[in-house]
Design a protein around this motif. Sequence first.
Motif, PDB file in Angstrom:
ATOM      1  N   LEU A   1      39.930  44.153  44.916  1.00  0.00           N
ATOM      2  CA  LEU A   1      38.911  43.705  43.969  1.00  0.00           C
ATOM      3  C   LEU A   1      37.539  44.240  44.357  1.00  0.00           C
ATOM      4  N   SER A   2      37.232  44.165  45.632  1.00  0.00           N
ATOM      5  CA  SER A   2      35.931  44.638  46.102  1.00  0.00           C
ATOM      6  C   SER A   2      35.766  46.145  45.899  1.00  0.00           C
ATOM      7  N   GLU A   3      36.811  46.904  46.243  1.00  0.00           N
ATOM      8  CA  GLU A   3      36.711  48.357  46.141  1.00  0.00           C
ATOM      9  C   GLU A   3      36.723  48.850  44.698  1.00  0.00           C
ATOM     10  N   ALA A   4      37.210  48.020  43.792  1.00  0.00           N
ATOM     11  CA  ALA A   4      37.219  48.409  42.380  1.00  0.00           C
ATOM     12  C   ALA A   4      35.824  48.355  41.757  1.00  0.00           C
ATOM     13  N   ILE A   5      34.919  47.589  42.334  1.00  0.00           N
ATOM     14  CA  ILE A   5      33.619  47.364  41.703  1.00  0.00           C
ATOM     15  C   ILE A   5      32.836  48.657  41.489  1.00  0.00           C
ATOM     16  N   PRO A   6      32.559  49.469  42.534  1.00  0.00           N
ATOM     17  CA  PRO A   6      31.784  50.701  42.283  1.00  0.00           C
ATOM     18  C   PRO A   6      32.513  51.677  41.366  1.00  0.00           C
ATOM     19  N   ILE A   7      33.836  51.662  41.392  1.00  0.00           N
ATOM     20  CA  ILE A   7      34.598  52.551  40.510  1.00  0.00           C
ATOM     21  C   ILE A   7      34.398  52.132  39.057  1.00  0.00           C
ATOM     22  N   LEU A   8      34.457  50.833  38.798  1.00  0.00           N
ATOM     23  CA  LEU A   8      34.262  50.341  37.440  1.00  0.00           C
ATOM     24  C   LEU A   8      32.844  50.597  36.952  1.00  0.00           C
ATOM     25  N   ILE A   9      31.870  50.444  37.819  1.00  0.00           N
ATOM     26  CA  ILE A   9      30.480  50.728  37.434  1.00  0.00           C
ATOM     27  C   ILE A   9      30.334  52.196  37.054  1.00  0.00           C
ATOM     28  N   GLU A  10      30.974  53.085  37.817  1.00  0.00           N
ATOM     29  CA  GLU A  10      30.910  54.516  37.507  1.00  0.00           C
ATOM     30  C   GLU A  10      31.610  54.820  36.182  1.00  0.00           C
ATOM     31  N   ILE A  11      32.792  54.252  35.979  1.00  0.00           N
ATOM     32  CA  ILE A  11      33.520  54.469  34.726  1.00  0.00           C
ATOM     33  C   ILE A  11      32.721  53.903  33.552  1.00  0.00           C
ATOM     34  N   GLY A  12      32.122  52.739  33.756  1.00  0.00           N
ATOM     35  CA  GLY A  12      31.311  52.140  32.700  1.00  0.00           C
ATOM     36  C   GLY A  12      30.168  53.030  32.286  1.00  0.00           C
ATOM     37  N   SER A  13      29.509  53.630  33.271  1.00  0.00           N
ATOM     38  CA  SER A  13      28.405  54.540  32.972  1.00  0.00           C
ATOM     39  C   SER A  13      28.896  55.791  32.255  1.00  0.00           C
ATOM     40  N   GLN A  14      30.036  56.309  32.671  1.00  0.00           N
ATOM     41  CA  GLN A  14      30.551  57.564  32.113  1.00  0.00           C
ATOM     42  C   GLN A  14      31.031  57.400  30.672  1.00  0.00           C
TER      43      GLN A  14
ATOM     44  N   LYS B   1      54.118  41.588  45.480  1.00  0.00           N
ATOM     45  CA  LYS B   1      53.386  40.334  45.324  1.00  0.00           C
ATOM     46  C   LYS B   1      51.883  40.587  45.175  1.00  0.00           C
ATOM     47  N   ASN B   2      51.350  41.530  45.935  1.00  0.00           N
ATOM     48  CA  ASN B   2      49.925  41.832  45.839  1.00  0.00           C
ATOM     49  C   ASN B   2      49.579  42.504  44.516  1.00  0.00           C
ATOM     50  N   PHE B   3      50.503  43.299  43.986  1.00  0.00           N
ATOM     51  CA  PHE B   3      50.296  43.922  42.678  1.00  0.00           C
ATOM     52  C   PHE B   3      50.127  42.852  41.603  1.00  0.00           C
ATOM     53  N   VAL B   4      51.024  41.876  41.598  1.00  0.00           N
ATOM     54  CA  VAL B   4      50.938  40.802  40.604  1.00  0.00           C
ATOM     55  C   VAL B   4      49.659  39.993  40.811  1.00  0.00           C
ATOM     56  N   GLN B   5      49.358  39.673  42.059  1.00  0.00           N
ATOM     57  CA  GLN B   5      48.149  38.897  42.344  1.00  0.00           C
ATOM     58  C   GLN B   5      46.888  39.625  41.895  1.00  0.00           C
ATOM     59  N   THR B   6      46.865  40.946  42.044  1.00  0.00           N
ATOM     60  CA  THR B   6      45.687  41.716  41.648  1.00  0.00           C
ATOM     61  C   THR B   6      45.456  41.615  40.148  1.00  0.00           C
ATOM     62  N   ILE B   7      46.520  41.775  39.370  1.00  0.00           N
ATOM     63  CA  ILE B   7      46.395  41.653  37.915  1.00  0.00           C
ATOM     64  C   ILE B   7      45.965  40.246  37.530  1.00  0.00           C
ATOM     65  N   ARG B   8      46.593  39.247  38.130  1.00  0.00           N
ATOM     66  CA  ARG B   8      46.252  37.869  37.779  1.00  0.00           C
ATOM     67  C   ARG B   8      44.850  37.484  38.257  1.00  0.00           C
TER      68      ARG B   8
ATOM     69  N   THR C   1      45.315  49.419  40.288  1.00  0.00           N
ATOM     70  CA  THR C   1      45.791  48.308  39.458  1.00  0.00           C
ATOM     71  C   THR C   1      44.633  47.454  38.957  1.00  0.00           C
ATOM     72  N   ALA C   2      43.685  47.165  39.828  1.00  0.00           N
ATOM     73  CA  ALA C   2      42.525  46.369  39.418  1.00  0.00           C
ATOM     74  C   ALA C   2      41.711  47.084  38.354  1.00  0.00           C
ATOM     75  N   VAL C   3      41.537  48.381  38.509  1.00  0.00           N
ATOM     76  CA  VAL C   3      40.774  49.168  37.530  1.00  0.00           C
ATOM     77  C   VAL C   3      41.499  49.186  36.190  1.00  0.00           C
ATOM     78  N   MET C   4      42.800  49.457  36.220  1.00  0.00           N
ATOM     79  CA  MET C   4      43.553  49.546  34.970  1.00  0.00           C
ATOM     80  C   MET C   4      43.651  48.189  34.267  1.00  0.00           C
ATOM     81  N   THR C   5      43.760  47.120  35.025  1.00  0.00           N
ATOM     82  CA  THR C   5      43.793  45.788  34.420  1.00  0.00           C
ATOM     83  C   THR C   5      42.465  45.486  33.731  1.00  0.00           C
ATOM     84  N   THR C   6      41.375  45.831  34.386  1.00  0.00           N
ATOM     85  CA  THR C   6      40.052  45.621  33.793  1.00  0.00           C
ATOM     86  C   THR C   6      39.910  46.412  32.491  1.00  0.00           C
TER      87      THR C   6
END
Length: 475
Positions: A280-293, A226-233, A186-191
């Motif tokens: 949020l923390s675990e999404a960071i390295p995934i986003l960096i990898e997707i950004g590079s790709q 509730k955590n799903f909504v909080q993650t997006i927000r 969810t965090a990755v897709m929201t970003t």
Amino acid sequence: MKNPFFSLSLSFALFLQALAGLPTSKIYGVNLGSWLLLEAWMLPQEWLAMGGQSCVDCSTCIATESSFAKAYPDTVDETFAGHWDTWFTQDIVNELKDAGINTVRIPLGYWIVEALVNRPVEAYPRGGLKYLRRGLSWLQDAGIQAILDHHAPPGVQVPNQQFTGDCTTDVQFYTPYNYGRALVWTAVMTTLAHLDPNFGSVFAIEAVNEPIMDASQTPGYGDFQKNFVQTIRAVELILGIPVPDMSLELSASLSTSNFTAALGVASTASIFSPEVQSALSEAIPILIEIGSQYGLQGPFTSSPYRSSRSSLVTNFMDVNWQYNNPSNPADAAIGPQGYDNHLYYSSHDGVADANEDAYLTSVCNLQRIQADATVGDSPLWFGEWALPTEFNATDAFLYQWADAQKFAYSQGAGWIFWNFKTEISDLTNGTELARQWSYLEGLKLGFLTQDPAALNDPDVCVPYIYNSTTNGTRA
């Protein structure tokens, strides 16, 4: 019995207020099923040609993406790339635009975020994100909005279904581990929805498709909502998007730095639950990898970050999808939120007797929109419906059946047909499958109108709607 359509006026003001979070006044849509999440029953000839198998019990043969990936580990990615490239195309987008479609719902597996797959225990085709980005760019150019539907979350949310990507009785979604992976997704897709220009047509993210109906078998699902909504927000707060009753103070240096750095700081903020912090923390390295790709290093890691987009609509199956004291997703809402219901009269669940009169009486007096509104689940759209029946339907009836369903579902926020197309081949008996499951084929046959807001017969429900004085007899 009170006429259900006229009774809608009782909650009309509430409905309009809730609808304000949607980018269109009425949803007229199709699902892009079997594109990035393949269901073999919809394209049986292509599935066999790819190397899949057909069986009555989908757990006993190569009938899902997971079983295919395990059977063909060296060629699965190339094989599926061929399917992704041809099942949904620019020509299809043009057809949908010409047909007045303004919304698509895109079923996705969690494996679209490849880092979430626990290999080698789990196996799925890789490379789908490239095709999702391309397809979304086509849709954006056509002015068609998109819902990202988490159709197959990690761990499998319901047993023995191809649409989960892994046909099994071992349902493990309702566990802390897999709830956690779903929140990272969810965090990755929201970003991506806010920072990847190709995702500009995305207006909503759906938490999970069709959870088990018996709420006693879905422990922790209410907390997950509730955590799903909080993650997006949380992601939106970092991006500077206002969120009702929430605020996040970041340092001045971070406010002009990069998004992933800010994400790391925000992951320690006490306003978020531990589950959201971890996501949020675990999404960071995934986003960096997707950004590079995909050439997104700028918006993810080096450029000043801010989103000019408005808040996404969080989306859930409605509370009445479940029974046995389910949690109400309305209790999780922070900002705009929409609700999804699915209705198939061919599903053998006693919705109506298997005859034309019973079907039309049932759908023309449908109470689901009103029932949801009384518990705050509004706006409601019907995210899956089609024309199949439990009896041999004539063409004459399918004109009525399409009209009656469109009439009923349009009393809410709108509808999304399943599916945009199905295969036409010897294995589908020519158009026999497509005539009831393909929107584009339904258009060709005339069951569905070129203007999605129109009906072949605007009075289709008049003989079937109960009036307010006859207590159940037809008017």
